[in-house]
Design an enzyme around this catalytic site. Structure first.
Site, PDB file in Angstrom:
ATOM      1  N   GLU A 139      87.936  55.572  46.252  1.00 40.46           N
ATOM      2  CA  GLU A 139      86.793  54.840  45.538  1.00 40.46           C
ATOM      3  C   GLU A 139      86.989  54.889  44.047  1.00 40.46           C
ATOM      4  O   GLU A 139      87.461  55.924  43.597  1.00 40.46           O
ATOM      5  CB  GLU A 139      85.344  55.312  45.834  1.00 40.46           C
ATOM      6  CG  GLU A 139      84.155  54.665  45.293  1.00 40.46           C
ATOM      7  CD  GLU A 139      82.919  55.125  45.969  1.00 40.46           C
ATOM      8  OE1 GLU A 139      81.813  54.670  45.448  1.00 40.46           O
ATOM      9  OE2 GLU A 139      82.920  55.597  46.850  1.00 40.46           O
ATOM     10  N   ASP A 155      84.894  53.913  40.655  1.00 38.98           N
ATOM     11  CA  ASP A 155      83.452  53.767  40.175  1.00 38.98           C
ATOM     12  C   ASP A 155      83.336  53.378  38.721  1.00 38.98           C
ATOM     13  O   ASP A 155      83.865  54.177  37.897  1.00 38.98           O
ATOM     14  CB  ASP A 155      82.577  54.691  40.663  1.00 38.98           C
ATOM     15  CG  ASP A 155      82.342  55.053  42.213  1.00 38.98           C
ATOM     16  OD1 ASP A 155      82.848  54.060  42.838  1.00 38.98           O
ATOM     17  OD2 ASP A 155      82.004  56.238  42.469  1.00 38.98           O
ATOM     18  N   GLU A 173      79.678  53.004  36.746  1.00 36.03           N
ATOM     19  CA  GLU A 173      78.381  53.024  36.991  1.00 36.03           C
ATOM     20  C   GLU A 173      77.484  53.119  35.632  1.00 36.03           C
ATOM     21  O   GLU A 173      78.011  53.994  35.049  1.00 36.03           O
ATOM     22  CB  GLU A 173      78.014  54.175  37.791  1.00 36.03           C
ATOM     23  CG  GLU A 173      78.683  54.341  39.291  1.00 36.03           C
ATOM     24  CD  GLU A 173      78.346  55.806  40.100  1.00 36.03           C
ATOM     25  OE1 GLU A 173      78.052  55.638  41.036  1.00 36.03           O
ATOM     26  OE2 GLU A 173      78.546  56.762  39.331  1.00 36.03           O
ATOM     27  N   GLN A 182      79.140  55.911  33.629  1.00 38.46           N
ATOM     28  CA  GLN A 182      79.928  56.937  34.045  1.00 38.46           C
ATOM     29  C   GLN A 182      81.233  56.284  34.915  1.00 38.46           C
ATOM     30  O   GLN A 182      80.859  55.458  35.780  1.00 38.46           O
ATOM     31  CB  GLN A 182      78.985  57.699  35.047  1.00 38.46           C
ATOM     32  CG  GLN A 182      79.672  58.676  35.769  1.00 38.46           C
ATOM     33  CD  GLN A 182      78.601  59.396  36.654  1.00 38.46           C
ATOM     34  OE1 GLN A 182      78.079  60.475  36.052  1.00 38.46           O
ATOM     35  NE2 GLN A 182      78.426  59.524  38.106  1.00 38.46           N
ATOM     36  N   THR A 183      82.221  56.721  34.785  1.00 38.83           N
ATOM     37  CA  THR A 183      83.337  56.736  35.799  1.00 38.83           C
ATOM     38  C   THR A 183      83.737  57.570  36.627  1.00 38.83           C
ATOM     39  O   THR A 183      83.430  59.075  36.328  1.00 38.83           O
ATOM     40  CB  THR A 183      84.531  56.228  34.990  1.00 38.83           C
ATOM     41  OG1 THR A 183      84.993  57.449  34.158  1.00 38.83           O
ATOM     42  CG2 THR A 183      84.536  55.063  34.120  1.00 38.83           C
ATOM     43  N   ASN A 184      84.217  57.609  37.999  1.00 34.53           N
ATOM     44  CA  ASN A 184      84.790  58.668  38.736  1.00 34.53           C
ATOM     45  C   ASN A 184      85.788  57.903  39.779  1.00 34.53           C
ATOM     46  O   ASN A 184      85.697  56.690  39.701  1.00 34.53           O
ATOM     47  CB  ASN A 184      83.551  58.874  39.865  1.00 34.53           C
ATOM     48  CG  ASN A 184      83.582  60.256  40.363  1.00 34.53           C
ATOM     49  OD1 ASN A 184      84.687  60.796  40.063  1.00 34.53           O
ATOM     50  ND2 ASN A 184      82.459  60.740  41.163  1.00 34.53           N
ATOM     51  N   ARG A 216      85.448  63.830  39.451  1.00 38.64           N
ATOM     52  CA  ARG A 216      86.183  63.394  38.606  1.00 38.64           C
ATOM     53  C   ARG A 216      85.499  62.493  37.486  1.00 38.64           C
ATOM     54  O   ARG A 216      85.851  61.610  36.912  1.00 38.64           O
ATOM     55  CB  ARG A 216      87.445  62.688  39.154  1.00 38.64           C
ATOM     56  CG  ARG A 216      88.649  63.544  39.631  1.00 38.64           C
ATOM     57  CD  ARG A 216      89.621  62.511  40.234  1.00 38.64           C
ATOM     58  NE  ARG A 216      90.814  63.198  40.464  1.00 38.64           N
ATOM     59  CZ  ARG A 216      91.667  62.774  41.380  1.00 38.64           C
ATOM     60  NH1 ARG A 216      91.782  61.652  41.707  1.00 38.64           N
ATOM     61  NH2 ARG A 216      92.908  63.478  41.574  1.00 38.64           N
ATOM     62  N   GLU A 217      84.245  62.795  37.409  1.00 39.92           N
ATOM     63  CA  GLU A 217      83.339  61.981  36.377  1.00 39.92           C
ATOM     64  C   GLU A 217      83.585  62.309  34.915  1.00 39.92           C
ATOM     65  O   GLU A 217      83.894  63.274  34.530  1.00 39.92           O
ATOM     66  CB  GLU A 217      81.727  62.524  36.671  1.00 39.92           C
ATOM     67  CG  GLU A 217      81.392  62.340  37.981  1.00 39.92           C
ATOM     68  CD  GLU A 217      81.433  63.589  38.899  1.00 39.92           C
ATOM     69  OE1 GLU A 217      82.091  64.567  38.433  1.00 39.92           O
ATOM     70  OE2 GLU A 217      80.893  64.032  39.876  1.00 39.92           O
ATOM     71  N   ASP A 244      67.214  60.427  41.508  1.00 43.81           N
ATOM     72  CA  ASP A 244      67.571  61.873  41.635  1.00 43.81           C
ATOM     73  C   ASP A 244      68.643  62.445  40.517  1.00 43.81           C
ATOM     74  O   ASP A 244      68.660  63.636  40.690  1.00 43.81           O
ATOM     75  CB  ASP A 244      67.789  62.119  43.033  1.00 43.81           C
ATOM     76  CG  ASP A 244      69.011  61.378  43.392  1.00 43.81           C
ATOM     77  OD1 ASP A 244      69.446  60.490  43.012  1.00 43.81           O
ATOM     78  OD2 ASP A 244      69.687  61.825  44.622  1.00 43.81           O
ATOM     79  N   TRP A 245      69.427  61.497  39.899  1.00 41.80           N
ATOM     80  CA  TRP A 245      70.472  62.219  38.982  1.00 41.80           C
ATOM     81  C   TRP A 245      70.775  61.316  37.716  1.00 41.80           C
ATOM     82  O   TRP A 245      71.424  61.890  36.823  1.00 41.80           O
ATOM     83  CB  TRP A 245      71.722  62.347  40.026  1.00 41.80           C
ATOM     84  CG  TRP A 245      72.261  60.893  40.334  1.00 41.80           C
ATOM     85  CD1 TRP A 245      71.922  60.054  41.346  1.00 41.80           C
ATOM     86  CD2 TRP A 245      73.244  60.065  39.578  1.00 41.80           C
ATOM     87  NE1 TRP A 245      72.625  58.646  41.374  1.00 41.80           N
ATOM     88  CE2 TRP A 245      73.534  58.816  40.352  1.00 41.80           C
ATOM     89  CE3 TRP A 245      74.361  60.309  38.612  1.00 41.80           C
ATOM     90  CZ2 TRP A 245      74.509  57.869  40.118  1.00 41.80           C
ATOM     91  CZ3 TRP A 245      74.917  59.185  38.104  1.00 41.80           C
ATOM     92  CH2 TRP A 245      75.126  58.131  38.874  1.00 41.80           C
ATOM     93  N   GLY A 263      69.662  63.949  34.121  1.00 42.28           N
ATOM     94  CA  GLY A 263      69.931  64.895  35.089  1.00 42.28           C
ATOM     95  C   GLY A 263      68.968  64.644  36.469  1.00 42.28           C
ATOM     96  O   GLY A 263      68.735  65.731  36.887  1.00 42.28           O
TER      97      GLY A 263
END
Length: 288
Positions: free
Chosen positions: A122, A124, A126, A139-141, A150-151, A197-198, A202
């Site tokens: 994947e 990402d 986001e 945010q990339t991952n 790997r955020e 939730d995140w 946070g």
């Protein structure tokens, strides 16, 4: 240009977000030139929210809406996916993010292999909503064989043109067994979903449903990609995105990327010493 400080009267607009997936690297770029217009139905189909409200398609445009009116499943996620899976390509989308107070709202554009199990790959992007007037965070991952961790998170700024915001080198030639998302074909997918939730502070700041509905706009539905055909054709150098000049970023792009990391990145997994010690830090963190 990327106008990214959202307000009730000024939504965050991402003119062109690109993923270049080739043998040498995964590069995420906010680019200035719009893609050729294509109809949604040419390459995409609904994934979630097929009720005529949560996903609304008007030819070359699509709106994805999240609210609290239609039960947990639709409220949690609405979106679409590509008709084909791809082995390589230059994937792009023009996006208008939800505006105003969007804490907890996650707007996405990403690639994901099938089936979606513990062995999935994947990539990402986001876009994490926030309180009104606070810049959006990207945010990339990257997941390989079901493992992410790997955020990177970047506060988006004004006027982003042709600037890399995430680069992941392919080290398979130098590091045997290196986990890189190059073995599985992937769908293109986009969605809006509840990340209470995140996603914001946070998880301390949640989606405020009284401020909904939350709607993202998408356009630019042409795909420059090699559809899966069960062969190695997707790695052919005859495909323009596999050409030598696209196998790395230029010196100018490298300088711009380093400036992004210095000035706007507020989380990098490679620098998270509480999460990784010197023996468990991912291998790519040791390469410039």
């Amino acid at each position: 240009m990327l106008a990214c400080k959202a307000s009730p009267s000024r939504p965050c607009v991402v003119p062109l977000v690109c993923l270049l997936v080739v043998a040498a690297a995964v590069v995420v770029v906010a680019a200035s030139a719009p893609p050729a217009e294509a109809a949604f139905d040419d390459n995409y189909v609904a994934q979630w929210g097929r009720d005529g409200y949560h996903l609304v398609v008007r030819g070359t445009e699509a709106n994805v809406t999240m609210d609290q009116s239609s039960g947990t499943y639709v409220r949690t996620r609405a979106g679409f996916r590509s008709k084909s899976t791809y082995g390589s390509g230059f994937f792009h989308m023009r996006m208008k993010l939800p505006s105003g107070y969007t804490a907890g709202v996650v707007t996405t554009f990403y690639l994901i292999s099938q089936p979606e199990d513990g062995s999935r790959d994947e990539v990402d992007l986001e876009f994490l909503g926030d309180k009104a007037g606070v810049p959006i965070t990207l945010q990339t991952n990257v997941f390989v064989d079901g493992r992410g961790d790997r955020e990177q998170r970047t506060r988006l700024w004004m006027f982003v043109d042709d600037t890399p915001v995430r680069v992941l080198r392919n080290l398979t030639g130098a590091v045997p067994g290196y986990p890189f998302p190059g073995k599985q074909t992937m769908l293109i997918r986009a969605s809006v979903w509840d990340g209470s939730d995140w996603a914001t502070d946070g998880g301390r700041t949640k989606v405020d449903w009284s401020r909904g509905p939350f709607t993202a706009g998408y356009r630019g539905f042409d795909v420059d990609g090699c559809a899966n055909n069960g062969s190695d054709a997707c790695q052919s150098p005859d495909l323009w995105w596999n050409a030598a000049e696209y196998r790395n970023i230029t010196a100018e792009q490298r300088a711009a990327y380093e400036d992004v990391k210095r000035s706007y990145m507020n989380y990098d997994y490679c620098a998270d010493k509480a999460r990784f010690n010197s023996t468990t830090v991912p291998i790519e963190c040791n390469y410039a």
